[in-house]
Write a protein that holds these residues in place. Sequence first.
Motif, short mmCIF file in Angstrom:
data_model
loop_
_atom_site.label_atom_id
_atom_site.label_comp_id
_atom_site.label_asym_id
_atom_site.label_seq_id
_atom_site.Cartn_x
_atom_site.Cartn_y
_atom_site.Cartn_z
N GLU A 19 0.83 -1.21 0.00
CA GLU A 19 0.00 0.00 0.00
C GLU A 19 0.86 1.25 0.00
OE1 GLU A 19 -3.86 2.06 2.13
OE2 GLU A 19 -3.29 0.00 2.63
N GLN A 20 1.95 1.25 0.78
CA GLN A 20 2.85 2.40 0.80
C GLN A 20 3.47 2.64 -0.57
OE1 GLN A 20 3.16 4.49 3.53
NE2 GLN A 20 1.48 3.17 4.19
N ALA A 21 3.81 1.55 -1.27
CA ALA A 21 4.39 1.68 -2.61
C ALA A 21 3.37 2.28 -3.58
CB ALA A 21 4.87 0.32 -3.11
N CYS A 22 2.13 1.81 -3.50
CA CYS A 22 1.08 2.34 -4.37
C CYS A 22 0.81 3.82 -4.07
CB CYS A 22 -0.21 1.53 -4.21
SG CYS A 22 -0.12 -0.14 -4.87
N ARG A 23 0.80 4.18 -2.81
CA ARG A 23 0.58 5.59 -2.44
C ARG A 23 1.71 6.46 -2.99
NH1 ARG A 23 -0.07 5.18 2.88
NH2 ARG A 23 -2.34 5.41 2.83
N TYR A 24 2.95 5.96 -2.87
CA TYR A 24 4.09 6.71 -3.38
C TYR A 24 3.99 6.92 -4.89
CZ TYR A 24 8.92 7.95 -4.50
OH TYR A 24 10.03 8.59 -4.98
N LEU A 25 3.63 5.86 -5.61
CA LEU A 25 3.49 5.97 -7.07
C LEU A 25 2.44 7.01 -7.45
CD1 LEU A 25 3.65 2.18 -8.00
CD2 LEU A 25 5.24 3.94 -8.80
N ARG A 26 1.33 7.01 -6.75
CA ARG A 26 0.28 8.00 -7.03
C ARG A 26 0.78 9.42 -6.75
NH1 ARG A 26 -4.24 8.58 -2.67
NH2 ARG A 26 -2.38 9.51 -1.72
N ASP A 27 1.50 9.58 -5.62
CA ASP A 27 1.91 10.92 -5.21
C ASP A 27 2.98 11.53 -6.11
OD1 ASP A 27 0.11 10.66 -3.16
OD2 ASP A 27 1.60 10.27 -1.60
N VAL A 28 3.86 10.70 -6.70
CA VAL A 28 4.97 11.26 -7.49
C VAL A 28 4.65 11.30 -8.99
CG1 VAL A 28 6.67 10.45 -5.81
CG2 VAL A 28 6.17 9.04 -7.83
N ARG A 29 3.54 10.72 -9.38
CA ARG A 29 3.24 10.60 -10.81
C ARG A 29 3.26 11.96 -11.51
NH1 ARG A 29 -1.95 7.87 -11.17
NH2 ARG A 29 -0.84 5.91 -10.83
N GLY A 30 2.67 12.95 -10.91
CA GLY A 30 2.60 14.27 -11.54
C GLY A 30 3.91 15.02 -11.51
#
Length: 345
Positions: free
Chosen positions: A191-202
Amino acid sequence: LRYWANLIADDLDEGEAFARISADNFTALRRYRGMGQVESMFFGLVERLATFQEAADRRFRLELASGVYLMRQPADRLSLDEMMNRANMAQKSVKNKSGSRYAVYSDGMRARVLRDMQMQGEMQEALRRGEFILHLQPQVALTVEGYQAPDYAEALVRWQKREGALIMPGEFIGLFERNGMIVELDRYVFEQACRYLRDVRGRRSRPLCLAVNVSRISMLQPDFIEAYCRVKDRYGIRPGEVELEFTENIAVENYEQFRDIILSLHRNGVGCAMDDFGTGQSSLNVLKNLPISVLKLDRQFFAPADDPARGWAVISCVLELARKLGMNTVAEGIESTEQVRTLRG
Protein backbone atom coordinates in the motif's frame (compact mmCIF):
# COMPACT_ATOMS: atom_id res chain seq x y z
CA LEU A 1 8.97 -43.50 20.02
CA ARG A 2 9.70 -46.69 21.98
CA TYR A 3 12.63 -47.43 19.66
CA TRP A 4 14.03 -43.95 20.19
CA ALA A 5 13.55 -44.12 23.96
CA ASN A 6 15.40 -47.43 24.05
CA LEU A 7 18.24 -45.93 21.99
CA ILE A 8 18.71 -43.11 24.49
CA ALA A 9 18.46 -45.46 27.46
CA ASP A 10 21.10 -47.79 26.01
CA ASP A 11 23.44 -44.83 25.44
CA LEU A 12 23.29 -43.52 29.03
CA ASP A 13 26.06 -44.01 31.58
CA GLU A 14 25.51 -44.56 35.29
CA GLY A 15 24.02 -41.51 36.99
CA GLU A 16 22.64 -40.01 33.76
CA ALA A 17 18.92 -39.61 33.10
CA PHE A 18 16.41 -38.98 30.33
CA ALA A 19 12.67 -38.44 29.98
CA ARG A 20 10.02 -37.94 27.35
CA ILE A 21 8.49 -34.46 27.65
CA SER A 22 5.66 -34.74 25.11
CA ALA A 23 5.02 -36.03 21.59
CA ASP A 24 8.49 -36.63 20.07
CA ASN A 25 10.33 -34.30 22.48
CA PHE A 26 12.86 -35.90 24.81
CA THR A 27 15.37 -34.45 27.24
CA ALA A 28 18.49 -35.94 28.78
CA LEU A 29 20.91 -34.98 31.55
CA ARG A 30 24.39 -36.24 30.66
CA ARG A 31 28.04 -35.88 31.61
CA TYR A 32 30.57 -34.67 29.06
CA ARG A 33 34.30 -33.98 28.95
CA GLY A 34 34.35 -31.63 25.96
CA MET A 35 32.54 -30.58 22.81
CA GLY A 36 34.05 -33.50 20.91
CA GLN A 37 32.18 -35.89 23.17
CA VAL A 38 28.92 -33.90 22.84
CA GLU A 39 29.18 -34.11 19.06
CA SER A 40 30.01 -37.79 19.22
CA MET A 41 26.95 -38.46 21.42
CA PHE A 42 24.67 -36.61 19.02
CA PHE A 43 25.84 -38.13 15.75
CA GLY A 44 26.10 -41.58 17.30
CA LEU A 45 22.39 -41.40 18.11
CA VAL A 46 21.61 -40.02 14.64
CA GLU A 47 23.34 -43.00 13.04
CA ARG A 48 21.47 -45.49 15.20
CA LEU A 49 18.16 -43.72 14.59
CA ALA A 50 18.71 -44.18 10.85
CA THR A 51 18.77 -47.97 11.37
CA PHE A 52 15.13 -48.07 12.53
CA GLN A 53 13.96 -50.74 10.13
CA GLU A 54 10.28 -49.81 10.00
CA ALA A 55 11.12 -46.32 8.74
CA ALA A 56 13.90 -47.52 6.44
CA ASP A 57 11.54 -50.01 4.77
CA ARG A 58 9.20 -47.13 3.91
CA ARG A 59 12.13 -44.94 2.81
CA PHE A 60 11.40 -42.41 5.53
CA ARG A 61 14.33 -40.28 6.62
CA LEU A 62 14.23 -39.62 10.36
CA GLU A 63 16.03 -36.44 11.39
CA LEU A 64 17.03 -35.21 14.82
CA ALA A 65 17.10 -31.59 15.99
CA SER A 66 18.71 -31.07 19.37
CA GLY A 67 19.49 -28.15 21.66
CA VAL A 68 22.27 -28.37 24.25
CA TYR A 69 22.73 -26.44 27.48
CA LEU A 70 26.20 -26.88 28.98
CA MET A 71 27.05 -26.62 32.67
CA ARG A 72 30.71 -25.60 32.52
CA GLN A 73 30.93 -24.19 36.05
CA PRO A 74 28.85 -24.12 39.25
CA ALA A 75 27.15 -20.84 38.24
CA ASP A 76 25.66 -22.62 35.20
CA ARG A 77 23.68 -25.01 37.41
CA LEU A 78 20.19 -23.49 37.17
CA SER A 79 16.81 -24.97 37.94
CA LEU A 80 15.79 -27.88 35.73
CA ASP A 81 13.10 -25.78 34.04
CA GLU A 82 15.55 -22.95 33.28
CA MET A 83 18.14 -25.33 31.83
CA MET A 84 15.51 -27.04 29.68
CA ASN A 85 14.24 -23.67 28.44
CA ARG A 86 17.74 -22.73 27.34
CA ALA A 87 18.25 -26.06 25.58
CA ASN A 88 14.87 -25.52 23.91
CA MET A 89 15.96 -22.10 22.63
CA ALA A 90 19.01 -23.72 21.06
CA GLN A 91 16.89 -26.49 19.54
CA LYS A 92 14.48 -24.00 17.94
CA SER A 93 17.41 -22.32 16.17
CA VAL A 94 18.00 -25.48 14.09
CA LYS A 95 14.59 -27.16 14.08
CA ASN A 96 13.48 -25.79 10.69
CA LYS A 97 16.75 -26.53 8.92
CA SER A 98 17.22 -29.66 6.84
CA GLY A 99 19.23 -32.61 8.10
CA SER A 100 20.05 -33.67 11.64
CA ARG A 101 21.54 -30.78 13.59
CA TYR A 102 22.29 -29.62 17.09
CA ALA A 103 22.99 -26.18 18.55
CA VAL A 104 24.57 -25.13 21.84
CA TYR A 105 22.83 -22.46 23.90
CA SER A 106 24.54 -19.09 24.26
CA ASP A 107 23.56 -15.89 26.05
CA GLY A 108 23.24 -14.32 22.60
CA MET A 109 20.36 -16.73 21.85
CA ARG A 110 18.52 -15.61 24.95
CA ALA A 111 19.07 -11.96 24.08
CA ARG A 112 17.75 -12.68 20.59
CA VAL A 113 14.63 -14.41 21.94
CA LEU A 114 13.93 -11.48 24.26
CA ARG A 115 14.50 -9.04 21.39
CA ASP A 116 12.16 -11.05 19.15
CA MET A 117 9.48 -11.01 21.86
CA GLN A 118 9.86 -7.24 22.18
CA MET A 119 9.63 -6.67 18.40
CA GLN A 120 6.63 -8.98 18.17
CA GLY A 121 4.87 -7.00 20.88
CA GLU A 122 5.67 -3.67 19.22
CA MET A 123 4.80 -4.50 15.62
CA GLN A 124 1.09 -3.59 15.61
CA GLU A 125 1.72 -0.22 17.22
CA ALA A 126 4.66 0.38 14.84
CA LEU A 127 2.38 -0.24 11.85
CA ARG A 128 -0.20 2.16 13.25
CA ARG A 129 2.47 4.84 13.76
CA GLY A 130 3.92 4.33 10.28
CA GLU A 131 7.35 3.29 11.58
CA PHE A 132 7.88 0.87 8.69
CA ILE A 133 9.23 2.99 5.85
CA LEU A 134 10.21 2.39 2.23
CA HIS A 135 13.75 2.72 0.94
CA LEU A 136 13.88 2.62 -2.85
CA GLN A 137 16.80 0.75 -4.42
CA PRO A 138 17.20 1.86 -8.05
CA GLN A 139 17.55 -0.61 -10.89
CA VAL A 140 19.76 0.79 -13.65
CA ALA A 141 18.60 -0.02 -17.18
CA LEU A 142 21.24 -1.17 -19.69
CA THR A 143 19.22 -0.66 -22.87
CA VAL A 144 19.81 -0.46 -26.60
CA GLU A 145 20.32 3.07 -27.83
CA GLY A 146 17.12 4.95 -28.48
CA TYR A 147 14.83 2.80 -26.29
CA GLN A 148 13.10 4.88 -23.62
CA ALA A 149 12.78 2.59 -20.62
CA PRO A 150 10.73 3.49 -17.53
CA ASP A 151 12.57 4.05 -14.28
CA TYR A 152 12.64 1.02 -11.99
CA ALA A 153 13.22 0.61 -8.27
CA GLU A 154 12.69 -2.06 -5.65
CA ALA A 155 10.75 -1.07 -2.53
CA LEU A 156 12.67 -2.27 0.52
CA VAL A 157 11.29 -1.96 4.04
CA ARG A 158 13.10 -0.61 7.10
CA TRP A 159 11.80 -0.22 10.65
CA GLN A 160 12.48 3.37 11.75
CA LYS A 161 11.68 3.29 15.46
CA ARG A 162 10.33 6.44 17.05
CA GLU A 163 13.36 6.76 19.35
CA GLY A 164 15.66 6.85 16.32
CA ALA A 165 16.94 3.27 15.88
CA LEU A 166 16.85 1.96 12.30
CA ILE A 167 16.23 -1.80 12.18
CA MET A 168 17.20 -3.64 9.02
CA PRO A 169 14.89 -6.32 7.53
CA GLY A 170 17.28 -9.15 8.37
CA GLU A 171 16.41 -8.59 12.02
CA PHE A 172 12.62 -8.81 11.74
CA ILE A 173 11.50 -10.41 8.45
CA GLY A 174 12.36 -13.97 9.59
CA LEU A 175 10.54 -13.43 12.89
CA PHE A 176 7.43 -12.08 11.15
CA GLU A 177 7.46 -15.02 8.72
CA ARG A 178 7.54 -17.44 11.65
CA ASN A 179 4.69 -15.80 13.55
CA GLY A 180 2.55 -14.92 10.52
CA MET A 181 2.81 -11.14 10.93
CA ILE A 182 4.55 -10.95 7.55
CA VAL A 183 1.12 -10.94 5.88
CA GLU A 184 0.21 -7.60 7.48
CA LEU A 185 3.65 -6.17 6.78
CA ASP A 186 3.63 -7.25 3.11
CA ARG A 187 0.25 -5.62 2.56
CA TYR A 188 1.34 -2.47 4.37
CA VAL A 189 4.48 -2.17 2.20
CA PHE A 190 2.45 -2.74 -0.98
CA GLU A 191 0.00 0.00 0.00
CA GLN A 192 2.85 2.40 0.80
CA ALA A 193 4.39 1.68 -2.61
CA CYS A 194 1.08 2.34 -4.37
CA ARG A 195 0.58 5.59 -2.44
CA TYR A 196 4.09 6.71 -3.38
CA LEU A 197 3.49 5.97 -7.07
CA ARG A 198 0.28 8.00 -7.03
CA ASP A 199 1.91 10.92 -5.21
CA VAL A 200 4.97 11.26 -7.49
CA ARG A 201 3.24 10.60 -10.81
CA GLY A 202 2.60 14.27 -11.54
CA ARG A 203 6.15 15.28 -10.60
CA ARG A 204 7.96 12.88 -12.95
CA SER A 205 8.66 13.22 -16.66
CA ARG A 206 9.08 9.46 -17.05
CA PRO A 207 7.00 6.56 -15.74
CA LEU A 208 8.18 4.73 -12.63
CA CYS A 209 7.79 1.01 -11.84
CA LEU A 210 8.18 -0.23 -8.27
CA ALA A 211 8.92 -3.87 -7.43
CA VAL A 212 7.50 -5.12 -4.11
CA ASN A 213 8.44 -8.39 -2.39
CA VAL A 214 5.78 -10.94 -1.47
CA SER A 215 6.40 -13.76 1.01
CA ARG A 216 5.17 -17.30 0.52
CA ILE A 217 2.75 -16.96 3.46
CA SER A 218 1.21 -13.82 1.96
CA MET A 219 0.77 -15.44 -1.45
CA LEU A 220 -1.04 -18.41 0.11
CA GLN A 221 -3.72 -16.25 1.76
CA PRO A 222 -7.20 -17.00 0.29
CA ASP A 223 -7.86 -13.29 -0.40
CA PHE A 224 -4.40 -12.49 -1.77
CA ILE A 225 -5.45 -11.43 -5.28
CA GLU A 226 -8.54 -9.51 -4.11
CA ALA A 227 -6.66 -7.66 -1.37
CA TYR A 228 -3.77 -6.54 -3.58
CA CYS A 229 -5.98 -5.58 -6.53
CA ARG A 230 -8.26 -3.61 -4.23
CA VAL A 231 -5.30 -1.53 -3.00
CA LYS A 232 -3.96 -1.10 -6.56
CA ASP A 233 -7.33 0.16 -7.79
CA ARG A 234 -7.79 2.49 -4.82
CA TYR A 235 -4.60 4.37 -5.76
CA GLY A 236 -5.25 4.27 -9.50
CA ILE A 237 -2.14 2.25 -10.30
CA ARG A 238 -1.72 1.72 -14.04
CA PRO A 239 -0.43 -1.42 -15.77
CA GLY A 240 3.36 -1.47 -15.66
CA GLU A 241 3.66 0.72 -12.56
CA VAL A 242 3.90 -2.06 -9.97
CA GLU A 243 5.52 -5.47 -9.99
CA LEU A 244 5.38 -8.25 -7.38
CA GLU A 245 8.50 -10.30 -6.64
CA PHE A 246 8.31 -13.97 -5.63
CA THR A 247 11.27 -16.22 -4.82
CA GLU A 248 11.86 -19.17 -7.13
CA ASN A 249 11.24 -21.64 -4.26
CA ILE A 250 7.64 -20.41 -4.07
CA ALA A 251 7.21 -21.19 -7.77
CA VAL A 252 8.61 -24.72 -7.40
CA GLU A 253 6.90 -25.70 -4.15
CA ASN A 254 3.45 -24.27 -4.97
CA TYR A 255 3.53 -24.53 -8.74
CA GLU A 256 -0.18 -24.93 -9.63
CA GLN A 257 -1.36 -22.26 -7.22
CA PHE A 258 1.51 -19.96 -8.19
CA ARG A 259 0.65 -20.31 -11.89
CA ASP A 260 -3.00 -19.38 -11.28
CA ILE A 261 -1.92 -16.37 -9.23
CA ILE A 262 0.54 -15.16 -11.88
CA LEU A 263 -2.11 -15.40 -14.61
CA SER A 264 -4.64 -13.55 -12.46
CA LEU A 265 -2.16 -10.78 -11.61
CA HIS A 266 -1.32 -10.35 -15.29
CA ARG A 267 -5.02 -9.99 -16.11
CA ASN A 268 -5.18 -7.22 -13.51
CA GLY A 269 -2.18 -5.33 -14.92
CA VAL A 270 0.36 -6.40 -12.29
CA GLY A 271 3.75 -7.64 -13.47
CA CYS A 272 5.52 -10.54 -11.73
CA ALA A 273 9.21 -11.17 -11.16
CA MET A 274 11.07 -14.27 -10.03
CA ASP A 275 13.56 -13.18 -7.37
CA ASP A 276 16.82 -14.90 -6.33
CA PHE A 277 16.84 -17.06 -9.46
CA GLY A 278 19.64 -19.62 -9.33
CA THR A 279 19.80 -20.10 -5.55
CA GLY A 280 17.07 -22.69 -4.96
CA GLN A 281 15.38 -25.50 -6.82
CA SER A 282 15.79 -23.92 -10.25
CA SER A 283 13.45 -25.51 -12.76
CA LEU A 284 13.45 -24.70 -16.47
CA ASN A 285 9.96 -26.20 -16.64
CA VAL A 286 8.79 -23.44 -14.30
CA LEU A 287 10.20 -20.80 -16.67
CA LYS A 288 8.69 -22.58 -19.64
CA ASN A 289 5.16 -22.63 -18.27
CA LEU A 290 4.89 -19.41 -16.25
CA PRO A 291 4.36 -15.95 -17.79
CA ILE A 292 6.98 -14.28 -15.59
CA SER A 293 7.79 -10.67 -16.62
CA VAL A 294 11.19 -10.36 -14.98
CA LEU A 295 13.94 -12.79 -14.01
CA LYS A 296 16.20 -11.51 -11.22
CA LEU A 297 19.61 -13.19 -11.16
CA ASP A 298 20.88 -13.74 -7.65
CA ARG A 299 24.09 -11.96 -6.64
CA GLN A 300 25.84 -15.33 -6.34
CA PHE A 301 25.99 -15.40 -10.15
CA PHE A 302 28.37 -12.44 -9.96
CA ALA A 303 30.47 -13.49 -6.97
CA PRO A 304 34.21 -14.08 -7.61
CA ALA A 305 34.77 -17.43 -9.35
CA ASP A 306 37.77 -19.71 -9.91
CA ASP A 307 37.08 -19.53 -13.64
CA PRO A 308 35.37 -16.19 -14.46
CA ALA A 309 34.94 -17.14 -18.12
CA ARG A 310 32.79 -20.14 -17.19
CA GLY A 311 30.73 -17.96 -14.86
CA TRP A 312 30.04 -15.39 -17.58
CA ALA A 313 29.20 -18.19 -20.01
CA VAL A 314 26.45 -19.38 -17.64
CA ILE A 315 25.15 -15.82 -17.22
CA SER A 316 25.14 -15.29 -21.00
CA CYS A 317 23.08 -18.44 -21.52
CA VAL A 318 20.56 -17.43 -18.84
CA LEU A 319 20.19 -13.96 -20.37
CA GLU A 320 19.67 -15.43 -23.83
CA LEU A 321 17.08 -17.88 -22.47
CA ALA A 322 15.19 -15.05 -20.72
CA ARG A 323 15.32 -12.94 -23.88
CA LYS A 324 13.82 -15.73 -25.97
CA LEU A 325 11.06 -16.16 -23.38
CA GLY A 326 10.25 -12.45 -23.52
CA MET A 327 11.51 -11.71 -20.00
CA ASN A 328 13.46 -8.73 -18.78
CA THR A 329 16.43 -9.57 -16.54
CA VAL A 330 17.82 -7.87 -13.45
CA ALA A 331 21.35 -8.57 -12.23
CA GLU A 332 21.71 -8.17 -8.46
CA GLY A 333 24.88 -7.38 -6.57
CA ILE A 334 26.74 -5.58 -9.36
CA GLU A 335 29.71 -3.84 -7.71
CA SER A 336 32.07 -2.70 -10.47
CA THR A 337 32.15 -0.86 -13.78
CA GLU A 338 33.83 -3.92 -15.31
CA GLN A 339 30.79 -6.05 -14.42
CA VAL A 340 28.52 -3.40 -15.96
CA ARG A 341 30.63 -3.32 -19.12
CA THR A 342 30.50 -7.11 -19.48
CA LEU A 343 26.76 -7.22 -18.80
CA ARG A 344 26.10 -4.50 -21.38
CA GLY A 345 27.96 -6.68 -23.91
